[in-house]
Write a protein that holds these residues in place. Structure first.
Motif, PDB file in Angstrom:
ATOM      1  N   GLN A 477      44.675   9.811  27.011  1.00 14.42           N
ATOM      2  CA  GLN A 477      44.056  10.415  28.193  1.00 14.42           C
ATOM      3  C   GLN A 477      42.560  10.113  28.234  1.00 14.42           C
ATOM      4  O   GLN A 477      42.004   9.781  29.284  1.00 14.42           O
ATOM      5  N   ARG A 478      41.929  10.195  27.071  1.00 15.17           N
ATOM      6  CA  ARG A 478      40.485   9.940  27.002  1.00 15.17           C
ATOM      7  C   ARG A 478      40.188   8.465  27.245  1.00 15.17           C
ATOM      8  O   ARG A 478      39.338   8.124  28.091  1.00 15.17           O
ATOM      9  N   ASP A 479      40.874   7.572  26.532  1.00 17.44           N
ATOM     10  CA  ASP A 479      40.553   6.147  26.611  1.00 17.44           C
ATOM     11  C   ASP A 479      40.984   5.534  27.940  1.00 17.44           C
ATOM     12  O   ASP A 479      40.376   4.561  28.399  1.00 17.44           O
ATOM     13  N   TRP A 480      42.034   6.065  28.544  1.00 16.71           N
ATOM     14  CA  TRP A 480      42.499   5.528  29.824  1.00 16.71           C
ATOM     15  C   TRP A 480      41.821   6.224  31.001  1.00 16.71           C
ATOM     16  O   TRP A 480      42.060   5.861  32.159  1.00 16.71           O
ATOM     17  N   GLY A 481      41.000   7.229  30.719  1.00 18.17           N
ATOM     18  CA  GLY A 481      40.288   7.918  31.778  1.00 18.17           C
ATOM     19  C   GLY A 481      41.177   8.734  32.692  1.00 18.17           C
ATOM     20  O   GLY A 481      40.910   8.853  33.889  1.00 18.17           O
ATOM     21  N   ILE A 482      42.246   9.328  32.146  1.00 16.74           N
ATOM     22  CA  ILE A 482      43.194  10.082  32.961  1.00 16.74           C
ATOM     23  C   ILE A 482      42.896  11.576  32.873  1.00 16.74           C
ATOM     24  O   ILE A 482      42.794  12.135  31.771  1.00 16.74           O
ATOM     25  N   ASP A 483      42.764  12.212  34.013  1.00 16.86           N
ATOM     26  CA  ASP A 483      42.562  13.648  34.101  1.00 16.86           C
ATOM     27  C   ASP A 483      43.944  14.316  34.082  1.00 16.86           C
ATOM     28  O   ASP A 483      44.694  14.252  35.063  1.00 16.86           O
ATOM     29  N   ARG A 484      44.272  14.946  32.963  1.00 17.50           N
ATOM     30  CA  ARG A 484      45.605  15.519  32.805  1.00 17.50           C
ATOM     31  C   ARG A 484      45.879  16.616  33.822  1.00 17.50           C
ATOM     32  O   ARG A 484      46.986  16.732  34.348  1.00 17.50           O
ATOM     33  N   ARG A 485      44.877  17.444  34.098  1.00 21.51           N
ATOM     34  CA  ARG A 485      45.077  18.522  35.058  1.00 21.51           C
ATOM     35  C   ARG A 485      45.378  17.979  36.448  1.00 21.51           C
ATOM     36  O   ARG A 485      46.206  18.518  37.180  1.00 21.51           O
ATOM     37  N   CYS A 486      44.712  16.918  36.799  1.00 20.47           N
ATOM     38  CA  CYS A 486      44.972  16.276  38.089  1.00 20.47           C
ATOM     39  C   CYS A 486      46.405  15.746  38.145  1.00 20.47           C
ATOM     40  O   CYS A 486      47.123  15.933  39.134  1.00 20.47           O
ATOM     41  N   LEU A 487      46.851  15.096  37.058  1.00 21.11           N
ATOM     42  CA  LEU A 487      48.198  14.538  37.036  1.00 21.11           C
ATOM     43  C   LEU A 487      49.254  15.632  37.045  1.00 21.11           C
ATOM     44  O   LEU A 487      50.294  15.518  37.702  1.00 21.11           O
ATOM     45  N   ALA A 488      48.979  16.729  36.327  1.00 22.85           N
ATOM     46  CA  ALA A 488      49.908  17.852  36.321  1.00 22.85           C
ATOM     47  C   ALA A 488      50.033  18.459  37.718  1.00 22.85           C
ATOM     48  O   ALA A 488      51.107  18.913  38.123  1.00 22.85           O
ATOM     49  N   ALA A 489      48.947  18.456  38.473  1.00 21.49           N
ATOM     50  CA  ALA A 489      48.966  19.012  39.822  1.00 21.49           C
ATOM     51  C   ALA A 489      49.811  18.176  40.772  1.00 21.49           C
ATOM     52  O   ALA A 489      50.190  18.643  41.852  1.00 21.49           O
ATOM     53  N   ARG A 490      50.122  16.952  40.375  1.00 20.50           N
ATOM     54  CA  ARG A 490      50.950  16.085  41.209  1.00 20.50           C
ATOM     55  C   ARG A 490      52.432  16.232  40.881  1.00 20.50           C
ATOM     56  O   ARG A 490      53.268  15.462  41.367  1.00 20.50           O
ATOM     57  N   GLY A 491      52.783  17.226  40.072  1.00 20.10           N
ATOM     58  CA  GLY A 491      54.167  17.403  39.647  1.00 20.10           C
ATOM     59  C   GLY A 491      55.128  17.683  40.780  1.00 20.10           C
ATOM     60  O   GLY A 491      56.328  17.424  40.658  1.00 20.10           O
ATOM     61  N   ASP A 492      54.633  18.214  41.888  1.00 19.59           N
ATOM     62  CA  ASP A 492      55.496  18.511  43.033  1.00 19.59           C
ATOM     63  C   ASP A 492      55.401  17.452  44.125  1.00 19.59           C
ATOM     64  O   ASP A 492      55.996  17.617  45.195  1.00 19.59           O
ATOM     65  N   ALA A 493      54.681  16.375  43.876  1.00 18.26           N
ATOM     66  CA  ALA A 493      54.568  15.306  44.871  1.00 18.26           C
ATOM     67  C   ALA A 493      55.856  14.492  44.908  1.00 18.26           C
ATOM     68  O   ALA A 493      56.534  14.336  43.890  1.00 18.26           O
ATOM     69  N   PRO A 494      56.228  13.974  46.065  1.00 23.39           N
ATOM     70  CA  PRO A 494      57.453  13.157  46.146  1.00 23.39           C
ATOM     71  C   PRO A 494      57.233  11.766  45.561  1.00 23.39           C
ATOM     72  O   PRO A 494      56.393  11.008  46.051  1.00 23.39           O
ATOM     73  N   PHE A 495      57.962  11.455  44.515  1.00 21.74           N
ATOM     74  CA  PHE A 495      57.912  10.135  43.895  1.00 21.74           C
ATOM     75  C   PHE A 495      59.315   9.540  43.881  1.00 21.74           C
ATOM     76  O   PHE A 495      60.302  10.206  44.225  1.00 21.74           O
ATOM     77  N   SER A 496      59.403   8.293  43.451  1.00 25.14           N
ATOM     78  CA  SER A 496      60.691   7.628  43.375  1.00 25.14           C
ATOM     79  C   SER A 496      60.597   6.484  42.372  1.00 25.14           C
ATOM     80  O   SER A 496      59.535   6.234  41.787  1.00 25.14           O
ATOM     81  N   HIS A 497      61.696   5.769  42.200  1.00 27.48           N
ATOM     82  CA  HIS A 497      61.687   4.581  41.339  1.00 27.48           C
ATOM     83  C   HIS A 497      60.715   3.527  41.855  1.00 27.48           C
ATOM     84  O   HIS A 497      60.301   2.641  41.102  1.00 27.48           O
ATOM     85  N   ASP A 498      60.340   3.616  43.126  1.00 27.14           N
ATOM     86  CA  ASP A 498      59.359   2.665  43.669  1.00 27.14           C
ATOM     87  C   ASP A 498      58.020   2.755  42.943  1.00 27.14           C
ATOM     88  O   ASP A 498      57.240   1.781  42.950  1.00 27.14           O
ATOM     89  N   ASN A 499      57.738   3.880  42.321  1.00 27.86           N
ATOM     90  CA  ASN A 499      56.448   4.079  41.653  1.00 27.86           C
ATOM     91  C   ASN A 499      56.397   3.486  40.253  1.00 27.86           C
ATOM     92  O   ASN A 499      55.305   3.350  39.683  1.00 27.86           O
ATOM     93  N   VAL A 500      57.550   3.169  39.673  1.00 27.85           N
ATOM     94  CA  VAL A 500      57.596   2.734  38.269  1.00 27.85           C
ATOM     95  C   VAL A 500      56.775   1.467  38.056  1.00 27.85           C
ATOM     96  O   VAL A 500      55.924   1.391  37.154  1.00 27.85           O
ATOM     97  N   PHE A 501      57.016   0.439  38.844  1.00 28.77           N
ATOM     98  CA  PHE A 501      56.372  -0.865  38.692  1.00 28.77           C
ATOM     99  C   PHE A 501      54.852  -0.731  38.671  1.00 28.77           C
ATOM    100  O   PHE A 501      54.168  -1.227  37.768  1.00 28.77           O
ATOM    101  N   HIS A 502      54.303  -0.036  39.635  1.00 26.27           N
ATOM    102  CA  HIS A 502      52.848   0.024  39.803  1.00 26.27           C
ATOM    103  C   HIS A 502      52.206   1.008  38.828  1.00 26.27           C
ATOM    104  O   HIS A 502      51.055   0.809  38.414  1.00 26.27           O
ATOM    105  N   THR A 503      52.933   2.050  38.438  1.00 24.30           N
ATOM    106  CA  THR A 503      52.379   3.001  37.473  1.00 24.30           C
ATOM    107  C   THR A 503      52.154   2.340  36.123  1.00 24.30           C
ATOM    108  O   THR A 503      51.112   2.551  35.480  1.00 24.30           O
ATOM    109  N   PHE A 504      53.078   1.505  35.680  1.00 23.98           N
ATOM    110  CA  PHE A 504      52.898   0.834  34.391  1.00 23.98           C
ATOM    111  C   PHE A 504      51.839  -0.264  34.457  1.00 23.98           C
ATOM    112  O   PHE A 504      51.111  -0.488  33.487  1.00 23.98           O
ATOM    113  N   LEU A 505      51.730  -0.945  35.584  1.00 25.47           N
ATOM    114  CA  LEU A 505      50.623  -1.896  35.726  1.00 25.47           C
ATOM    115  C   LEU A 505      49.301  -1.167  35.606  1.00 25.47           C
ATOM    116  O   LEU A 505      48.346  -1.662  35.001  1.00 25.47           O
TER     117      LEU A 505
END
Length: 548
Positions: A477-505
């Motif tokens: 989280q620190r080295d990648w610059g990811i705000d965990r609280r922000c990501l946790a707040a997206r837990g109810d957002a609509p996602f799909s398998h379409d997000n897999v490719f770009h999330t790993f990139l």
């Protein structure tokens, strides 16, 4: 004509049931429509059989249809599944272990009564074949009479048939044998109909490490667990009444509760999520003729490895190092046909230790694959009892079926916790993360439907709503610059398998024109001045983080 009548009366119980759900029998008008539906099927079957009613081929065709239709009737009746080209693809791409899990005494009964006995009768029945012009004229007359009968039935009840067949196309997938004959033809055309050799087009030729990659003090280790047949509403993290995910809860994983799958079967969802094509633009041909996520990551310098405990990777791993768990190994966790998913962790530490660069490992699990759910977890994880210990659901109560399935989810929870434990042991040397998502869900008897692979347009949410969780080490989280609280707040957002490719990139900071920040689940929560998004046109500013 007798063979066609037998198909209508004895092999099409699922079609009659489907019709009854769509057009309830409430009066004489409905009864007349039911008669017309039977006559329509009879005429269609007789027309098709007349076309092959020639010496040397007629009896073999009838015998093959009897056996195939008996098996189709069994699966459609007992599991409520319909047959389309995707189902045929699943059958063609399965392995012996998965196929053998479907064998049951009931299936043998169908095969005997509706398959072998009619076959023996056809073999012994004498048939007089009319020859020459007389034979052709007789067949032409029969075909014409069948066509006229079918047209009359459609015309008499056009007001019912028109919306019924237009809005409920799945009804035709239950009509036996035309459903599987049409599906076989469609699959064969897709698989072998194109004469030219299918070349695999490279994608992401511009893929390269981004500036954030170079700035990171340590190499990354990411494990992507591709789940099998897990439905989101049976995950405790998603509010299920049973706490089927206690270990993941204790680990504090990030949970995403509104994720939809690309397909309702492994043969569709797995290649789709790795292909980079969104579900709306995906096809099996596109997946087979284009590289995918693993190729792009490998081209950018990531060490990629795929380990399979399922049928296979459906083409997603063909150009990267991969292996398959040997179910015949001398191990208490294997029974000669399948292994528990924990076996996939064997030797992974040695593999990690031998790598100097960023590492991406894909573990393709057996998960909750049915119908033999009771074989997917060790005895210690039979937390809910009694369980269904049969692949024939009619022999089990609904409670026993649910208990067995929930035990598979509880074991998946434990397996994922073991993956996290492996990553925690490597957190001092690497930035580590785990992502899990199931390929599709599962029907457990709702509306008489079991298993999966229903046509996506009419598939129940149980087959398309899948669980997804993410675990990030504090260092990542620190080295990648990811705000965990922000990501946790997206837990109810609509996602799909379409997000897999770009999330790993995004997680690996791979710069390529293929990358779409809007489809990267973590992009709005990444606080890096330069990253993958710099390789494409600027996008709108991400929304402000919400409170968890």
């Amino acid at each position: 004509m007798l063979a066609a009548l037998a198909l209508v009366a004895f092999y099409n119980v699922p079609a009659w049931r489907a019709l009854a759900r769509l057009v309830p029998l409430a009066g004489l008008g409905d009864a007349a429509f039911y008669v017309s539906f039977g006559v329509l099927m009879w005429a269609a079957f007789a027309l098709l059989l007349t076309a092959v009613s020639f010496r040397w081929i007629f009896k073999p065709v009838l015998m093959l249809i009897a056996i195939a239709s008996a098996l189709a009737a069994y699966f459609m009746t007992d599991y409520g599944v319909s047959i389309d080209s995707v189902m045929i693809q699943n059958m063609a791409e399965t392995n012996l272990a998965e196929a053998s899990a479907l064998f049951s005494p009931a299936m043998l009964g169908y095969l005997l009564v509706l398959g072998l006995l009619p076959t023996a009768l056809v073999w012994r029945l004498p048939v007089a074949y009319a020859r020459g012009w007389k034979g052709l004229a007789g067949r032409a007359g029969t075909v014409l009479a069948c066509a006229m009968a079918g047209i009359l039935m459609l015309a008499a009840f056009y007001g019912v048939y028109s919306p019924l067949l237009r809005q409920n196309r799945a009804l035709t997938n239950f009509i036996n044998p035309t459903s599987y004959l049409h599906a076989l033809d469609k699959y064969a055309h897709q698989r072998w109909g194109v004469k030219e050799t299918l070349a695999v087009a490279p994608i992401g030729l511009d893929a390269r490490p981004g500036p954030a990659w170079a700035r990171q003090p340590r190499k990354s280790l990411v494990v992507f667990v591709v789940g099998e047949t897990a439905r989101a509403d049976h995950f405790g993290l998603n509010g299920y009444a049973r706490d089927t995910t206690p270990e993941l809860r204790r680990l504090g994983v990030l949970n995403f509760g509104r994720v939809s799958s690309c397909g309702t079967s492994t043969a569709v969802s797995v290649p789709c999520m790795f292909s980079g094509f969104p579900r709306a633009d995906y096809s099996d041909r596109k997946a087979k003729t284009h590289e995918g996520l693993l190729d792009v990551l490998q081209r950018a310098g990531v060490e990629v490895f795929w380990r399979d405990n399922n049928s296979d990777c459906k083409g997603a791993c063909l150009r990267v190092p991969h292996d398959t768990v040997d179910a015949r190994r001398n191990d208490a966790r294997c029974d000669g046909e399948t292994c528990y998913d924990e076996v996939m962790l064997d030797g992974l530490q040695q593999y990690i230790d031998a790598k100097q660069d960023n590492v991406f490992i894909v573990l393709h699990s057996i998960g909750s694959h049915g119908p033999a759910y009771y074989r997917r977890y060790p005895a210690a994880f039979q937390k809910f009892s009694p369980v269904c210990r049969s692949n024939q659901f009619s022999q089990c109560t609904h409670e026993e079926l649910i208990n067995a399935y929930d035990n598979t989810i509880a074991y998946t929870d434990h397996f994922l916790a073991q993956v996290v434990a492996l990553l925690q042991r490597n957190a001092a040397q690497r930035d580590t993360a785990m992502v899990y998502v199931s390929d599709h869900g599962e029907s457990l008897g709702e509306n008489g439907l079991y298993l999966h692979a229903a046509p996506y347009a009419i598939a129940p949410e149980a087959q398309t709503h899948v669980p997804m969780v993410m675990w990030l080490s504090p260092e990542a989280q620190r080295d990648w610059g990811i705000d965990r609280r922000c990501l946790a707040a997206r837990g109810d957002a609509p996602f799909s398998h379409d997000n897999v490719f770009h999330t790993f990139l995004g997680l690996f900071d791979v710069q390529t024109a293929l990358y779409r920040p809007a489809l990267d689940m973590a992009a709005p929560c990444r606080d890096l001045p330069e990253g993958p998004a710099s390789a494409v046109a600027p996008s709108a500013a991400p929304p402000a983080p919400r409170k968890s």
